[in-house]
Design a protein around this motif. Structure first.
Motif, mmCIF file in Angstrom:
data_model
loop_
_atom_site.group_PDB
_atom_site.id
_atom_site.type_symbol
_atom_site.label_atom_id
_atom_site.label_comp_id
_atom_site.label_asym_id
_atom_site.label_seq_id
_atom_site.Cartn_x
_atom_site.Cartn_y
_atom_site.Cartn_z
ATOM 1 N N TRP A 58 -22.152 -9.595 -9.094
ATOM 2 C CA TRP A 58 -20.977 -9.211 -9.882
ATOM 3 C C TRP A 58 -20.638 -7.730 -9.739
ATOM 4 C CZ3 TRP A 58 -16.939 -11.366 -12.031
ATOM 5 C CH2 TRP A 58 -16.971 -12.736 -12.311
ATOM 6 N N LYS A 59 -21.653 -6.884 -9.497
ATOM 7 C CA LYS A 59 -21.367 -5.452 -9.381
ATOM 8 C C LYS A 59 -20.392 -5.183 -8.249
ATOM 9 C CE LYS A 59 -25.358 -4.302 -6.431
ATOM 10 N NZ LYS A 59 -26.569 -3.455 -6.307
ATOM 11 N N TRP A 60 -20.484 -5.977 -7.152
ATOM 12 C CA TRP A 60 -19.566 -5.771 -6.026
ATOM 13 C C TRP A 60 -18.184 -6.315 -6.356
ATOM 14 C CZ3 TRP A 60 -21.572 -2.197 -3.471
ATOM 15 C CH2 TRP A 60 -22.932 -2.170 -3.150
ATOM 16 N N ILE A 61 -18.124 -7.431 -7.049
ATOM 17 C CA ILE A 61 -16.825 -7.996 -7.440
ATOM 18 C C ILE A 61 -16.086 -7.033 -8.355
ATOM 19 C CG2 ILE A 61 -15.734 -9.857 -8.763
ATOM 20 C CD1 ILE A 61 -17.940 -11.719 -7.718
ATOM 21 N N VAL A 62 -16.795 -6.477 -9.334
ATOM 22 C CA VAL A 62 -16.168 -5.537 -10.266
ATOM 23 C C VAL A 62 -15.752 -4.256 -9.544
ATOM 24 C CG1 VAL A 62 -16.552 -4.102 -12.300
ATOM 25 C CG2 VAL A 62 -17.353 -6.472 -12.280
ATOM 26 N N ALA A 63 -16.625 -3.729 -8.688
ATOM 27 C CA ALA A 63 -16.318 -2.481 -7.984
ATOM 28 C C ALA A 63 -15.092 -2.637 -7.089
ATOM 29 C CB ALA A 63 -17.525 -2.029 -7.165
ATOM 30 N N VAL A 64 -15.060 -3.692 -6.300
ATOM 31 C CA VAL A 64 -13.909 -3.909 -5.415
ATOM 32 C C VAL A 64 -12.666 -4.235 -6.233
ATOM 33 C CG1 VAL A 64 -12.973 -5.341 -3.551
ATOM 34 C CG2 VAL A 64 -15.361 -4.609 -3.479
ATOM 35 N N GLY A 65 -12.828 -4.988 -7.308
ATOM 36 C CA GLY A 65 -11.677 -5.306 -8.152
ATOM 37 C C GLY A 65 -11.027 -4.070 -8.733
ATOM 38 N N LEU A 66 -11.844 -3.094 -9.149
ATOM 39 C CA LEU A 66 -11.281 -1.862 -9.722
ATOM 40 C C LEU A 66 -10.670 -0.958 -8.651
ATOM 41 C CD1 LEU A 66 -14.051 -0.981 -12.345
ATOM 42 C CD2 LEU A 66 -11.779 -1.952 -12.783
ATOM 43 N N VAL A 67 -11.372 -0.810 -7.525
ATOM 44 C CA VAL A 67 -10.887 0.117 -6.494
ATOM 45 C C VAL A 67 -9.713 -0.472 -5.728
ATOM 46 C CG1 VAL A 67 -11.518 1.379 -4.401
ATOM 47 C CG2 VAL A 67 -13.148 1.221 -6.290
ATOM 48 N N LEU A 68 -9.836 -1.736 -5.324
ATOM 49 C CA LEU A 68 -8.760 -2.373 -4.571
ATOM 50 C C LEU A 68 -7.634 -2.843 -5.483
ATOM 51 C CD1 LEU A 68 -7.804 -3.514 -1.781
ATOM 52 C CD2 LEU A 68 -8.915 -5.650 -2.444
ATOM 53 N N GLY A 69 -7.997 -3.571 -6.545
ATOM 54 C CA GLY A 69 -6.978 -4.183 -7.381
ATOM 55 C C GLY A 69 -6.262 -3.204 -8.286
ATOM 56 N N VAL A 70 -7.029 -2.387 -9.008
ATOM 57 C CA VAL A 70 -6.405 -1.461 -9.965
ATOM 58 C C VAL A 70 -5.875 -0.214 -9.247
ATOM 59 C CG1 VAL A 70 -6.742 -0.072 -12.040
ATOM 60 C CG2 VAL A 70 -7.867 -2.303 -11.832
ATOM 61 N N ALA A 71 -6.743 0.460 -8.492
ATOM 62 C CA ALA A 71 -6.355 1.739 -7.885
ATOM 63 C C ALA A 71 -5.401 1.548 -6.709
ATOM 64 C CB ALA A 71 -7.601 2.502 -7.445
ATOM 65 N N LYS A 72 -5.825 0.759 -5.713
ATOM 66 C CA LYS A 72 -4.996 0.640 -4.507
ATOM 67 C C LYS A 72 -3.641 -0.005 -4.798
ATOM 68 C CE LYS A 72 -3.626 -1.676 -0.584
ATOM 69 N NZ LYS A 72 -3.015 -2.984 -0.327
ATOM 70 N N PHE A 73 -3.667 -1.188 -5.415
ATOM 71 C CA PHE A 73 -2.400 -1.874 -5.644
ATOM 72 C C PHE A 73 -1.592 -1.221 -6.763
ATOM 73 C CE2 PHE A 73 -4.356 -5.285 -3.165
ATOM 74 C CZ PHE A 73 -3.299 -5.595 -2.328
ATOM 75 N N GLY A 74 -2.267 -0.671 -7.762
ATOM 76 C CA GLY A 74 -1.530 0.055 -8.792
ATOM 77 C C GLY A 74 -0.768 1.224 -8.203
ATOM 78 N N LEU A 75 -1.446 2.017 -7.369
ATOM 79 C CA LEU A 75 -0.789 3.161 -6.724
ATOM 80 C C LEU A 75 0.327 2.710 -5.793
ATOM 81 C CD1 LEU A 75 -3.942 5.325 -5.927
ATOM 82 C CD2 LEU A 75 -2.073 5.976 -7.457
ATOM 83 N N LEU A 76 0.090 1.644 -5.022
ATOM 84 C CA LEU A 76 1.116 1.159 -4.100
ATOM 85 C C LEU A 76 2.369 0.718 -4.839
ATOM 86 C CD1 LEU A 76 2.156 0.219 -1.330
ATOM 87 C CD2 LEU A 76 0.996 -1.968 -1.744
ATOM 88 N N PHE A 77 2.195 -0.081 -5.896
ATOM 89 C CA PHE A 77 3.356 -0.583 -6.620
ATOM 90 C C PHE A 77 4.110 0.560 -7.310
ATOM 91 C CE2 PHE A 77 2.914 -5.414 -7.180
ATOM 92 C CZ PHE A 77 2.268 -5.552 -5.964
ATOM 93 N N VAL A 78 3.381 1.525 -7.880
ATOM 94 C CA VAL A 78 4.038 2.673 -8.506
ATOM 95 C C VAL A 78 4.756 3.506 -7.441
ATOM 96 C CG1 VAL A 78 3.643 4.845 -9.733
ATOM 97 C CG2 VAL A 78 2.480 2.766 -10.478
#
Length: 301
Positions: A58-78
């Motif tokens: 789960w540590k990898w799922i959470v880490a990738v989810g935050l970096v890829l999902g929140v940071a990467k896609f959040g920044l891209l959409f903004v």
């Protein structure tokens, strides 16, 4: 590669390229962070009940989810919401290959070859040309956010290499469960409950269609088909097709959004794609891990 497999690889690249145009259309219906949250919610449900239990910690799922999902896609959409063109976004994100190589050197001690370093320099020159072009016609702040999104994508690639998921589709579906609540919280804090509620109240078929495309077509179909190809062919055979993403991204933006493509932008595309090709496929020194079978350029976005 069979003709049918070749066609599937090109289709996935086209799906991922057109995705940027669909995002641009979706941003006319939703605030960027809410749109990103809805994308991951739709990608996770109901797929999370169909792909089985997570196959990595789960540590990898959470880490990738935050970096890829929140940071990467959040920044891209903004970034795109603030004026970054769809076609240019599909191009600039390819610099993630350079960030991946830099982070892999720092964390995994993977030393790029001289040819790989030369490819990174060429790609960075392409980003410089793209910045000059964007500075003449659009906001550089949005451009910078897109570059930061590419950096976050590079960081998530290294995290994914560490996780080494045996099933990329299973991994991506479970990763999609992580960003939903953080993105919703950020949307409520920065975009406001009233704006979010207005967008949801005004939901129509075109708006719903953009969510379904970026969630099911780009993520579930795109990653599923890509993983299917990688299980049947060497990564070195499949990965080059990801370089077609900017072609489809820029072409679809020009066709459906009327986005102009200047001479400078074509020059930037040639430099960046050529540099990324060199950096991606040049032999590395002292590889630390076997390459995992995930695409080096998305989706996806």
């Amino acid at each position: 590669m069979r003709p049918s497999h070749l066609a599937l690889a090109v289709l996935v690249a086209a799906v991922w390229g057109v995705n940027f145009t669909v995002i641009e259309i979706g941003l006319a219906h939703f605030p960027p962070l809410l749109f990103s949250a809805l994308r991951f919610l739709a990608a996770a449900l109901p797929a999370v009940f169909l792909v089985g239990r997570p196959k990595v910690a789960w540590k990898w799922i959470v880490a990738v989810g935050l970096v890829l999902g929140v940071a990467k896609f959040g920044l891209l959409f903004v970034s795109m919401d603030r004026g970054m063109p769809a076609g240019l976004s599909s191009l600039v994100l390819q610099i993630q290959a350079v960030f991946t190589a830099v982070f892999a050197f720092a964390v995994l001690k993977e030393r790029p070859s001289r040819l790989g370093v030369a490819g990174m320099a060429v790609a960075l020159a392409g980003i410089g040309v793209a910045a000059v072009d964007e500075g003449a016609s659009g906001p550089l702040g949005a451009f910078a956010l897109c570059v930061l999104a590419a950096a976050c994508w590079g960081a998530s690639n290294v995290l994914t290499r560490k996780a080494a998921p045996p099933d990329p589709l299973n991994f991506m579906v479970w990763v999609s469960t992580v960003p939903v609540l953080p993105l919703l919280a950020l949307s409520l804090l920065t975009e406001g409950p009233a704006r979010d509620l207005d967008a949801l109240a005004a939901l129509d078929w075109p708006g719903a269609g953009t969510i379904l495309y970026v969630a099911w077509i780009t993520t579930v179909f795109g990653f599923g088909a890509w993983g299917w190809l990688l299980r049947r062919h060497p990564a070195s055979t499949v990965a080059p097709f990801s370089l077609l993403v900017p072609f489809f991204g820029m072409s679809s933006a020009a066709l459906f959004l009327g986005e102009p493509v200047s001479g400078l932008r074509w020059c930037a595309a040639a430099l960046l794609i050529g540099g990324v090709a060199l950096a991606s496929f040049a032999p590395r020194r002292q590889p630390a891990l076997e390459p995992i079978k995930v695409p080096t350029s998305i989706q996806e976005s």
